[in-house]
Design a protein around this motif. Structure first.
Motif, mmCIF file in Angstrom:
data_model
loop_
_atom_site.group_PDB
_atom_site.id
_atom_site.type_symbol
_atom_site.label_atom_id
_atom_site.label_comp_id
_atom_site.label_asym_id
_atom_site.label_seq_id
_atom_site.Cartn_x
_atom_site.Cartn_y
_atom_site.Cartn_z
ATOM 1 N N VAL A 1 23.243 44.931 37.836
ATOM 2 C CA VAL A 1 24.374 45.598 38.737
ATOM 3 C C VAL A 1 25.458 45.039 37.790
ATOM 4 N N GLU A 2 26.352 45.983 37.743
ATOM 5 C CA GLU A 2 27.619 45.714 37.090
ATOM 6 C C GLU A 2 28.513 44.935 38.107
ATOM 7 N N ILE A 3 29.162 43.728 37.554
ATOM 8 C CA ILE A 3 29.896 42.850 38.500
ATOM 9 C C ILE A 3 31.380 42.594 37.506
ATOM 10 N N SER A 4 32.419 42.942 38.447
ATOM 11 C CA SER A 4 33.674 42.733 37.882
ATOM 12 C C SER A 4 34.095 41.119 37.977
ATOM 13 N N PHE A 5 34.844 40.859 37.200
ATOM 14 C CA PHE A 5 35.503 39.445 37.094
ATOM 15 C C PHE A 5 36.828 39.423 38.022
ATOM 16 N N GLU A 6 37.106 40.579 38.416
ATOM 17 C CA GLU A 6 38.471 40.813 38.965
ATOM 18 C C GLU A 6 39.584 39.905 38.548
ATOM 19 N N GLY A 7 39.720 39.834 37.346
ATOM 20 C CA GLY A 7 40.837 38.816 36.789
ATOM 21 C C GLY A 7 40.571 37.398 36.936
ATOM 22 N N ALA A 8 39.499 37.174 37.189
ATOM 23 C CA ALA A 8 39.071 35.509 37.401
ATOM 24 C C ALA A 8 38.435 35.011 36.008
ATOM 25 N N PHE A 9 38.298 33.679 35.899
ATOM 26 C CA PHE A 9 37.266 33.275 34.732
ATOM 27 C C PHE A 9 36.040 32.917 35.275
ATOM 28 N N ALA A 10 35.691 33.028 36.693
ATOM 29 C CA ALA A 10 34.500 32.658 37.263
ATOM 30 C C ALA A 10 34.281 33.470 38.593
#
Length: 659
Positions: free
Chosen positions: A643-652
């Motif tokens: 499943v592709e998961i975006s970091f949404e601009g976060a480091f974690a």
């Protein structure tokens, strides 16, 4: 699962079998199978041996057997296990030795230990080898050994005293192998891997420094620590074998107390600079953030029978405890059990002695011998503290038996202590006394969460024995220090600490929940049992709310079953670990639900594809832990394939997997 016919004991379930043949020359393994796969077994060397009262004995000695078979029994144990006890008489009425084997219905492996029962005279035991492994999926030449919890390739031959307690032997072409482990504590542990020798891979007690010796009084018995064996199919990155080994080890640990949960500790950054006002403010912030326990670390007492520092705590710790508990938190306390720190110069008769007779010291403090009445003094003090301050947790600290920093010699050379005779039996009795202290406290306060820190246990890294003594174990002093450590390096340590050990019992690092990396640090801590530090008062309102959501999610998912199993995500490597993402997935063997976290590091990637090693084929819903927003519902096939998961601009980023 266990039966005896035609001179052979068969330990068997649907996954695994081991056959022990009994004849006039002794007992030995002649077969070991994983399902239908027969592992090559070399059966002409004794699997166990020992020296008793100056005479050497072995479980198998063609033409020279000194042990006479006396009988067997099959018993039922915990987790639907079966236990095989095969007894042999020692010559001249000295007593018996009992070979103990344990098998579970759902795990492809077994456990061995040895029990000695003295007759009318004292037994002087040394040179104890408990288990010898001469097996391979094909041939020993095809095996690659791995040390450091089965992570790091090792030379074909090596000898270990005190460090590695868990090893892996893998055949890449056969895509199969086995894990082994030892519950012998500290430097008493001995492993020798010389596959081309008849002795193969041997597990036992130290034969050199420190020297293992155990005196068993007339009419008494003594049981060795456990040796673990688990067979598996799969490649090096397949986590199924590791998780089965974790479960095999876990079932030989004390039940995890319900008190264990997200813990805050005052040590970093405050060290000993604590006081009532500070602790009250931190307690308020800890509760708002989602912690369950506040642990008051070193700095609360002064020398002189551990008297509470009245300048820091003018109303005593009763007021501190009441304040912490009024805010919905449990209260825990740090205590020195290994030296005379806090009670300088007292009970010198309990001090550890060096061979020349001088007192062993740790810095300026005298070191106490646990195999003396010091263990009862500590037990009574801890019980009085637990009663007085309504404690839920003890972090026990300060080296006494050995030191992880290499600044203490081992054991105690006294000949006058109650629970050991001399320097040769001191260490085994010191560790036994440490476990006796645990049992003493648990008898009085069954729900008290006990933590023998890595320092008091004397080992740099966590191990099976340390977790058998503790409910959870604080295993490191790593915390974010810009010149030395960042969160990624701390995760590397946690991944190493939990490679083959139950992660819910390993509390690592005292990483701080503060600063710009607070949320990354929190997800890092959740790779084990979260033990965190930091000035919580400085958290931004956004980070405080996110942390509260994350802790609530973690506790919610843990209620469906402890997050016992673990997978490290694999992402395409960039050559530099700092520029490669990392992450983990922890789930409950009971419910199949879990939580995961991913970390971008310096990769610059905006997303990663995450493949879940699911324990079943049911669909699951992913939910962001920090925001509580749903990510989506996916079939098992989708979760396993990626499943592709975006970091949404976060480091974690962390997320729940709910079924």
């Amino acid at each position: 699962m266990i039966k005896f016919e035609n001179g052979e004991f068969l330990l068997q379930n649907t996954l695994f079998s081991r056959t022990l043949r009994l004849d006039a020359d002794g007992i030995r393994s002649v077969s070991c199978r994983l399902g239908e796969k027969e592992f090559a077994v070399i059966d002409d060397a004794p699997e166990f041996s020992f020296n008793l009262n100056g005479i050497s004995y072995a479980g198998y000695q063609p033409g020279a057997q000194k042990l006479k078979y006396a009988g067997y029994e099959i018993l039922n144990g915990e987790y639907n296990s079966e236990i095989l006890n095969v007894s042999f008489d020692l010559p001249e009425g000295q007593g018996q030795v009992v070979l103990v084997s344990v098998i579970y219905p759902d795990l492809p492996g077994c456990i061995r230990r040895i029990r000695f029962e003295a007759g009318e005279k004292e037994l002087d035991l040394s040179q104890l080898i408990i288990e010898t492994f001469n097996l391979a999926p094909r041939e020993p030449v095809d095996l690659q050994p791995f040390r450091e919890q089965g992570r790091i390739p090792a030379l074909t031959q090596f000898t270990v005293t005190g460090s590695d307690d868990m090893l892996r032997f893998h055949d890449e072409e056969a895509q199969s192998g086995y894990f082994t482990g030892s519950a012998i504590p500290g430097p008493l542990r001995y492993v020798m891997a010389y596959p081309h020798w008849a002795t193969g891979i041997r597990y036992g007690y130290s034969c050199s420094t420190p020297f293992f010796r155990k005196y068993i009084a007339p009419g008494e018995s003594w049981t060795s620590a456990e040796i673990f064996l688990l067979l598996y199919n799969g490649n090096l990155s397949d986590c199924r074998g590791r998780n089965d080994f974790r479960e095999l080890v876990r079932r030989n640990m004390p039940r995890l107390t319900s008190v264990a949960g997200p813990m805050y500790c005052t040590w970093i950054p405050f060290l000993k600079n604590i006081n009532e006002e500070l602790v009250s403010e931190i307690a308020s912030a800890a509760r708002e953030t989602g912690f369950d326990i506040l642990v008051l670390d070193d700095g609360w007492f002064i020398n002189g029978k551990w008297q509470v520092d009245s300048e820091k705590f003018p109303r005593g710790l009763e007021a501190v405890s009441a304040d912490v508990r009024s805010k919905g938190l449990k209260f825990g306390l740090w205590f020195n059990i290994g030296t005379d720190y806090g009670n300088l110069g007292s009970t010198p008769e309990n001090n550890c002695l060096l061979p020349e007779g001088a007192m062993k010291k740790s810095g300026q403090h005298g070191v106490r011998c646990f195999a003396s009445p010091h263990r009862e003094l500590v037990a009574e003090k801890l019980k009085s503290l637990a009663e007085q301050y309504d404690l839920s947790y003890f972090k026990m600290d300060f080296s006494n038996i050995i030191s992880p920093y290499g600044v203490l010699c081992t054991g105690c050379a006294s000949h006058d202590h109650l629970y050991h005779k001399n320097g040769e039996d001191a260490m085994i009795e010191q560790y036994r006394s440490m476990y006796t202290l645990r049992e003493n406290l648990k008898a009085a306060y069954p729900d008290l969460c006990l933590d023998y820190s890595f320092e008091v246990f004397g080992t740099e890294f966590p191990g099976i024995a340390g977790l058998q003594y503790s409910d959870i174990q604080h295993v490191s002093n790593l915390h974010v220090a810009p010149r030395f450590y960042d969160a990624r390096k701390i995760r590397e340590a946690l991944y190493a600490f939990t490679a083959m050990l139950p992660p819910e019992r390993v509390s690592g690092t005292l990483i701080e929940l503060s600063g710009d990396g607070a949320i990354e640090n929190l997800y890092t801590a959740l790779a084990g049992n979260p033990l965190m530090a930091g000035d919580l008062r400085t958290l931004s309102s956004a980070d405080r709310q996110a942390a509260k959501n994350i802790f609530d999610c973690f506790k919610k998912i843990s209620k469906s079953g402890e997050l016992t199993d673990m997978q490290l995500f694999e992402f395409p490597a960039a050559g530099d670990p700092a520029r490669t993402p990392d992450g983990y997935f922890r789930w409950s063997r009971k419910s199949g639900q879990g939580m995961a976290a991913i970390f971008a590091n310096k990769s610059g990637q905006s997303s990663v594809t995450v493949k879940f090693a699911l324990p079943d084929d049911s669909p699951g819903t992913l939910r962001d832990m920090a925001t509580l927003e749903p990510i989506g519902t996916f079939s098992a096939a989708e979760l396993k394939s990626g499943v592709e998961i975006s970091f949404e601009g976060a480091f974690a980023r962390g997320f729940l997997l709910e079924k």
